[in-house]
Scaffold this motif. Structure first.
Motif, PDB file in Angstrom:
ATOM      1  N   GLN A   1     -12.144  95.092   2.284  1.00 35.19           N
ATOM      2  CA  GLN A   1     -11.794  96.330   2.950  1.00 35.19           C
ATOM      3  C   GLN A   1     -10.812  97.118   2.091  1.00 35.19           C
ATOM      4  O   GLN A   1     -10.127  96.564   1.238  1.00 35.19           O
ATOM      5  CB  GLN A   1     -11.136  96.063   4.306  1.00 35.19           C
ATOM      6  N   LEU A   2     -10.719  98.416   2.360  1.00 34.48           N
ATOM      7  CA  LEU A   2      -9.690  99.256   1.763  1.00 34.48           C
ATOM      8  C   LEU A   2      -8.710  99.624   2.872  1.00 34.48           C
ATOM      9  O   LEU A   2      -9.036 100.416   3.764  1.00 34.48           O
ATOM     10  CB  LEU A   2     -10.311 100.508   1.136  1.00 34.48           C
ATOM     11  N   LEU A   3      -7.536  99.022   2.827  1.00 35.52           N
ATOM     12  CA  LEU A   3      -6.553  99.192   3.900  1.00 35.52           C
ATOM     13  C   LEU A   3      -5.659 100.391   3.610  1.00 35.52           C
ATOM     14  O   LEU A   3      -5.222 100.594   2.477  1.00 35.52           O
ATOM     15  CB  LEU A   3      -5.705  97.934   4.033  1.00 35.52           C
ATOM     16  N   THR A   4      -5.379 101.180   4.636  1.00 42.74           N
ATOM     17  CA  THR A   4      -4.505 102.344   4.493  1.00 42.74           C
ATOM     18  C   THR A   4      -3.357 102.353   5.497  1.00 42.74           C
ATOM     19  O   THR A   4      -2.430 103.140   5.344  1.00 42.74           O
ATOM     20  CB  THR A   4      -5.312 103.643   4.675  1.00 42.74           C
ATOM     21  N   ALA A   5      -3.416 101.490   6.504  1.00 45.49           N
ATOM     22  CA  ALA A   5      -2.393 101.469   7.549  1.00 45.49           C
ATOM     23  C   ALA A   5      -1.491 100.244   7.381  1.00 45.49           C
ATOM     24  O   ALA A   5      -1.949  99.178   6.963  1.00 45.49           O
ATOM     25  CB  ALA A   5      -3.045 101.445   8.935  1.00 45.49           C
ATOM     26  N   PRO A   6      -0.210 100.356   7.710  1.00 46.78           N
ATOM     27  CA  PRO A   6       0.676  99.199   7.605  1.00 46.78           C
ATOM     28  C   PRO A   6       0.333  98.152   8.662  1.00 46.78           C
ATOM     29  O   PRO A   6      -0.241  98.456   9.705  1.00 46.78           O
ATOM     30  CB  PRO A   6       2.063  99.797   7.847  1.00 46.78           C
ATOM     31  N   GLY A   7       0.665  96.880   8.380  1.00 50.81           N
ATOM     32  CA  GLY A   7       0.424  95.809   9.345  1.00 50.81           C
ATOM     33  C   GLY A   7       0.182  94.480   8.657  1.00 50.81           C
ATOM     34  O   GLY A   7       0.352  94.348   7.442  1.00 50.81           O
ATOM     35  N   MET A   8      -0.215  93.492   9.464  1.00 52.24           N
ATOM     36  CA  MET A   8      -0.539  92.164   8.950  1.00 52.24           C
ATOM     37  C   MET A   8      -2.050  91.965   9.030  1.00 52.24           C
ATOM     38  O   MET A   8      -2.677  92.268  10.052  1.00 52.24           O
ATOM     39  CB  MET A   8       0.182  91.078   9.750  1.00 52.24           C
ATOM     40  N   TYR A   9      -2.621  91.470   7.941  1.00 49.97           N
ATOM     41  CA  TYR A   9      -4.058  91.273   7.848  1.00 49.97           C
ATOM     42  C   TYR A   9      -4.332  89.849   7.370  1.00 49.97           C
ATOM     43  O   TYR A   9      -3.560  89.296   6.580  1.00 49.97           O
ATOM     44  CB  TYR A   9      -4.676  92.272   6.877  1.00 49.97           C
ATOM     45  N   THR A  10      -5.440  89.265   7.854  1.00 46.01           N
ATOM     46  CA  THR A  10      -5.786  87.881   7.518  1.00 46.01           C
ATOM     47  C   THR A  10      -7.221  87.817   7.014  1.00 46.01           C
ATOM     48  O   THR A  10      -8.117  88.461   7.570  1.00 46.01           O
ATOM     49  CB  THR A  10      -5.635  86.970   8.756  1.00 46.01           C
ATOM     50  N   VAL A  11      -7.416  87.016   5.973  1.00 44.13           N
ATOM     51  CA  VAL A  11      -8.761  86.754   5.484  1.00 44.13           C
ATOM     52  C   VAL A  11      -8.864  85.258   5.218  1.00 44.13           C
ATOM     53  O   VAL A  11      -7.897  84.629   4.761  1.00 44.13           O
ATOM     54  CB  VAL A  11      -9.077  87.566   4.205  1.00 44.13           C
ATOM     55  N   THR A  12     -10.006  84.664   5.550  1.00 44.06           N
ATOM     56  CA  THR A  12     -10.228  83.229   5.351  1.00 44.06           C
ATOM     57  C   THR A  12     -11.336  83.028   4.330  1.00 44.06           C
ATOM     58  O   THR A  12     -12.451  83.529   4.495  1.00 44.06           O
ATOM     59  CB  THR A  12     -10.583  82.536   6.684  1.00 44.06           C
ATOM     60  N   LEU A  13     -11.012  82.258   3.292  1.00 50.31           N
ATOM     61  CA  LEU A  13     -11.953  81.949   2.227  1.00 50.31           C
ATOM     62  C   LEU A  13     -12.132  80.441   2.148  1.00 50.31           C
ATOM     63  O   LEU A  13     -11.579  79.701   2.977  1.00 50.31           O
ATOM     64  CB  LEU A  13     -11.426  82.494   0.895  1.00 50.31           C
ATOM     65  N   GLN A  14     -12.866  79.948   1.184  1.00 46.02           N
ATOM     66  CA  GLN A  14     -12.992  78.512   0.946  1.00 46.02           C
ATOM     67  C   GLN A  14     -12.222  78.143  -0.312  1.00 46.02           C
ATOM     68  O   GLN A  14     -12.318  78.816  -1.337  1.00 46.02           O
ATOM     69  CB  GLN A  14     -14.464  78.107   0.776  1.00 46.02           C
ATOM     70  N   ASN A  15     -11.432  77.033  -0.210  1.00 52.18           N
ATOM     71  CA  ASN A  15     -10.731  76.571  -1.399  1.00 52.18           C
ATOM     72  C   ASN A  15     -11.647  75.666  -2.228  1.00 52.18           C
ATOM     73  O   ASN A  15     -12.827  75.490  -1.915  1.00 52.18           O
ATOM     74  CB  ASN A  15      -9.415  75.877  -1.032  1.00 52.18           C
ATOM     75  N   ALA A  16     -11.094  75.072  -3.283  1.00 48.38           N
ATOM     76  CA  ALA A  16     -11.910  74.262  -4.197  1.00 48.38           C
ATOM     77  C   ALA A  16     -12.515  73.045  -3.513  1.00 48.38           C
ATOM     78  O   ALA A  16     -13.533  72.519  -3.954  1.00 48.38           O
ATOM     79  CB  ALA A  16     -11.063  73.838  -5.398  1.00 48.38           C
ATOM     80  N   SER A  17     -11.896  72.574  -2.410  1.00 45.84           N
ATOM     81  CA  SER A  17     -12.413  71.398  -1.694  1.00 45.84           C
ATOM     82  C   SER A  17     -13.447  71.766  -0.646  1.00 45.84           C
ATOM     83  O   SER A  17     -14.000  70.885   0.029  1.00 45.84           O
ATOM     84  CB  SER A  17     -11.246  70.661  -1.014  1.00 45.84           C
ATOM     85  N   GLY A  18     -13.682  73.068  -0.488  1.00 44.50           N
ATOM     86  CA  GLY A  18     -14.638  73.503   0.522  1.00 44.50           C
ATOM     87  C   GLY A  18     -14.020  73.712   1.880  1.00 44.50           C
ATOM     88  O   GLY A  18     -14.743  73.974   2.850  1.00 44.50           O
ATOM     89  N   CYS A  19     -12.687  73.588   1.976  1.00 46.37           N
ATOM     90  CA  CYS A  19     -11.995  73.806   3.250  1.00 46.37           C
ATOM     91  C   CYS A  19     -11.434  75.224   3.309  1.00 46.37           C
ATOM     92  O   CYS A  19     -11.386  75.944   2.307  1.00 46.37           O
ATOM     93  CB  CYS A  19     -10.877  72.778   3.407  1.00 46.37           C
ATOM     94  N   ASP A  20     -10.986  75.601   4.494  1.00 48.77           N
ATOM     95  CA  ASP A  20     -10.506  76.964   4.697  1.00 48.77           C
ATOM     96  C   ASP A  20      -9.237  77.223   3.887  1.00 48.77           C
ATOM     97  O   ASP A  20      -8.327  76.385   3.829  1.00 48.77           O
ATOM     98  CB  ASP A  20     -10.207  77.211   6.174  1.00 48.77           C
TER      99      ASP A  20
END
Length: 265
Positions: free
Chosen positions: A76-95
């Motif tokens: 996303q392209l964020l323009t407003a202040p605040g807290m944002y969260t994104v969840t990816l996979q690490n090298a072990s395949g976990c969140d």
């Protein structure tokens, strides 16, 4: 005949927060687990589990942008202040969770006009006042307040916390202490001009006059005397840098309205 006991070893991995079901039990911690069965022939059969619990990860980052800019995060392209969260996979395949705190710097670009003095509302900043006729910076006009000496439209560029914003243009009418010259028709030809221009009158002048040329900050660039009975006078512009200037006539007591002159390269 003696039958051997049977042992089966298994390995498994889960992510922290998950459970692994092992013969009726839900396991959540790393370790070695076993279960033993007895066959109808009376022999034991043991199943051994080596369970590995892999860690999930979480990180916190912060970023600052200026109002009107954007920050790329999680597609996303964020323009407003605040807290944002994104969840990816690490090298072990976990969140792997990333928490962003985004700050957006906004600058108050309001300008107040009191009399002929302009004042920027934003404090604790750096300022550059501009003449809106060409958006030219005014030399030395770097304070929170600015009082122009000639009529025109003015704006201010405000820089604060690494961000910059420009105000809307405000028209300031500078009223002189002397009355305008009455019934005096004159023009500047050619305009724009490169090296020389002329002041042309609609009729012979009936008094001695002076031509005054000012830059946009109100500084007098030159003054040329005009004899009585003159219908035109030439102005040498070679010493002036390219830009916008304001020209007026005066008889020493009264002044005319300002007229705009553009000097070109």
């Amino acid at each position: 005949m003696v039958l051997p006991a049977l042992e089966i070893i298994q390995e498994a991995a889960i992510c922290a927060g998950e459970g692994f079901v092992f013969y009726g039990d839900t396991l959540t911690e790393s370790g070695t687990y076993s279960v033993t069965f007895t066959s109808p022939g009376g022999c034991d059969s043991t199943i051994v589990l080596e369970l590995h619990v892999l860690p999930v990860s979480q990180s916190t980052i912060s970023a600052t942008i200026c109002a009107g800019e954007s920050y790329p995060f999680g597609g996303q392209l964020l323009t407003a202040p605040g807290m944002y969260t994104v969840t990816l996979q690490n090298a072990s395949g976990c969140d792997s969770t990333i928490i962003l705190t985004l700050t957006v710097i906004s600058i108050n670009n309001a300008v107040a006009l009191q009399g002929t003095t302009l004042t920027a509302a934003a404090g604790n900043a750096t300022y550059q006042w501009l003449n809106c006729d060409g958006n030219q910076p005014i030399t030395g006009a770097n304070g929170q307040s600015f009082t122009p000496t000639v009529t025109g439209s003015y704006a201010v560029q405000i820089t604060q916390n690494g961000c910059s914003v420009t105000s809307e243009c405000t028209t300031v009418e500078v009223v002189g202490t002397r009355a305008p010259v009455l019934d005096l028709a004159w023009s500047i030809q050619p305009n724009p001009a490169v090296a020389v221009t002329r002041i042309e009158f609609g009729a012979d002048t009936d008094k001695q006059l002076s031509v005054e040329c000012y830059d946009v900050s109100g500084r007098l660039e030159f003054r040329t005397e005009i004899s009585m009975g003159t219908t035109a006078v030439s102005l040498d512009l070679n010493a002036l840098p390219a830009g916008v200037y304001l020209v007026r006539l005066t008889d020493g007591v009264q002044v005319s309205a300002m007229k705009r002159l553009v000097k070109m390269h």
